[in-house]
Design an enzyme around this catalytic site. Structure first.
Site, mmCIF file in Angstrom:
data_model
loop_
_atom_site.group_PDB
_atom_site.id
_atom_site.type_symbol
_atom_site.label_atom_id
_atom_site.label_comp_id
_atom_site.label_asym_id
_atom_site.label_seq_id
_atom_site.Cartn_x
_atom_site.Cartn_y
_atom_site.Cartn_z
ATOM 1 N N ILE A 1 -4.404 -1.909 -6.273
ATOM 2 C CA ILE A 1 -4.799 -1.054 -5.163
ATOM 3 C C ILE A 1 -3.515 -0.529 -4.529
ATOM 4 O O ILE A 1 -2.461 -1.146 -4.635
ATOM 5 C CB ILE A 1 -5.689 -1.778 -4.123
ATOM 6 C CG1 ILE A 1 -5.025 -3.065 -3.613
ATOM 7 C CG2 ILE A 1 -7.048 -2.083 -4.696
ATOM 8 C CD1 ILE A 1 -5.873 -3.797 -2.577
ATOM 9 N N ASP A 2 -3.613 0.631 -3.903
ATOM 10 C CA ASP A 2 -2.434 1.294 -3.366
ATOM 11 C C ASP A 2 -1.715 0.434 -2.339
ATOM 12 O O ASP A 2 -2.317 -0.416 -1.677
ATOM 13 C CB ASP A 2 -2.828 2.615 -2.699
ATOM 14 C CG ASP A 2 -3.426 3.608 -3.672
ATOM 15 O OD1 ASP A 2 -3.200 3.449 -4.884
ATOM 16 O OD2 ASP A 2 -4.130 4.529 -3.207
ATOM 17 N N LYS A 3 -0.427 0.690 -2.175
ATOM 18 C CA LYS A 3 0.393 -0.044 -1.211
ATOM 19 C C LYS A 3 -0.228 -0.023 0.184
ATOM 20 O O LYS A 3 -0.313 -1.054 0.862
ATOM 21 C CB LYS A 3 1.799 0.567 -1.156
ATOM 22 C CG LYS A 3 2.697 -0.043 -0.083
ATOM 23 C CD LYS A 3 4.041 0.661 -0.012
ATOM 24 C CE LYS A 3 4.907 0.095 1.108
ATOM 25 N NZ LYS A 3 6.211 0.781 1.222
#
Length: 304
Positions: free
Chosen positions: A136-138
């Site tokens: 999942i994105d930062k």
């Protein structure tokens, strides 16, 4: 540890070399592709391509290079592990934490934290991304599952590929969606205007991306929405929210640059994860509540 060499004689035709080697070595096709691209797979004495067809009687030689020492160092970083057993760990990743090394990130990643907290991680994704099955994105928070051994990794990767591992997100969107629910079906690829971004593109320029959405609650000027992923393209929900015309609040890449709320990232949270346990086949569902900064924003809004 020395390199391992394997020789197989095909007893039936197989349409692709990567499929054949993947089944023989019990490795993912992406791992096998790396072997092939590195010149470590030969068919009848000649280097091959992943898509090369294998005929009956072909001799396939595979060299698995010596394992490298993990270059990612364990770090005692706070991270919430909500479930763990011998095969998997389910982590509630905080906003602002990168999942694995890359683009200059050598410290402070989720992998650094997991190497400190867990007794083992799968090695299929190599020394940079041990245990990582999906990301999942930062600046997105929430749940992801980590593989502690290669058998579990293969099982989880197959579930994600076959869409039996179900991932559900909550997001606050700018504006009010016209429909209470729907399905977004597009193709997503690199933006022709900015290669650092993803975008909805023609079919020949990207990969199929399918997202279900459903309105949970409406506010004055905002919509709390649930998203269910059928595919796992980079930035999929954020790109699809923009495509709908209602970008995720706090997303300065795909949404509004000037923020009304003091946020450090988008209000997008992976709140539910459902999967089959790799060893027992038990159906398991995990949930993580919205983080405080997310609920703080909701508390400032007016319901309609």
């Amino acid at each position: 540890m020395k390199a391992n060499n394997f020789v197989y004689t095909a007893d039936c035709a197989v349409p692709r070399a990567d499929v054949f080697v993947s089944e023989k070595l019990d490795k993912t096709r992406s791992a096998v592709k790396k072997l092939i691209d590195g010149g470590n797979v030969k068919i009848n004495g000649r280097q091959c391509k992943p898509s090369q067809e294998i005929s009956v009687g072909d001799v396939v030689e595979v060299c698995v290079p010596e394992a490298q020492d993990c270059s990612v160092k364990p770090e005692d970083i706070p991270v919430e592990i909500i479930y763990e057993d011998d095969d998997i760990a389910v982590v509630n990743k905080p906003q602002g934490m990168t999942v694995h090394m890359g683009n200059g990130n050598t410290e402070g990643t989720l992998v650094n934290a997991l190497l400190f907290k867990l007794d083992s991680l799968s090695g299929i994704n190599g020394v940079i991304r041990p245990g990582i099955v999906h990301r999942i994105d930062k600046d997105t928070s929430g749940l992801l599952v980590v593989a502690k051994n290669d058998k579990a990794h293969l099982s989880l990767a197959k579930q994600i590929s076959e869409k039996t591992c179900r991932r559900t997100y909550l997001a606050l969107l700018e504006g009010n969606l016209k429909s209470d629910e729907g399905v977004v079906t597009t193709y997503i690829g690199r933006s022709p205007a900015d290669r650092l971004k993803m975008a909805v593109v023609p079919p020949d320029k990207g990969k199929l991306a399918v997202t279900d959405y459903k309105v949970i609650k409406r506010y004055l000027g905002y919509t709390l929405c649930r998203f269910d992923l059928h595919t796992g393209r980079t930035h999929q929900i954020r790109v699809h929210a923009k495509h709908l015309g209602y970008p995720v609040v706090g997303d300065t890449v795909y949404g509004i640059k000037k923020q009304k709320f003091k946020l450090e990232g988008q209000l997008l949270h992976a709140f539910r994860l459902a999967l089959s346990h790799p060893s027992t086949n038990e159906e398991m569902t995990f949930e993580a509540p919205l983080p405080q900064y997310f609920t703080d924003v909701l508390g400032k809004l007016t319901e309609i």
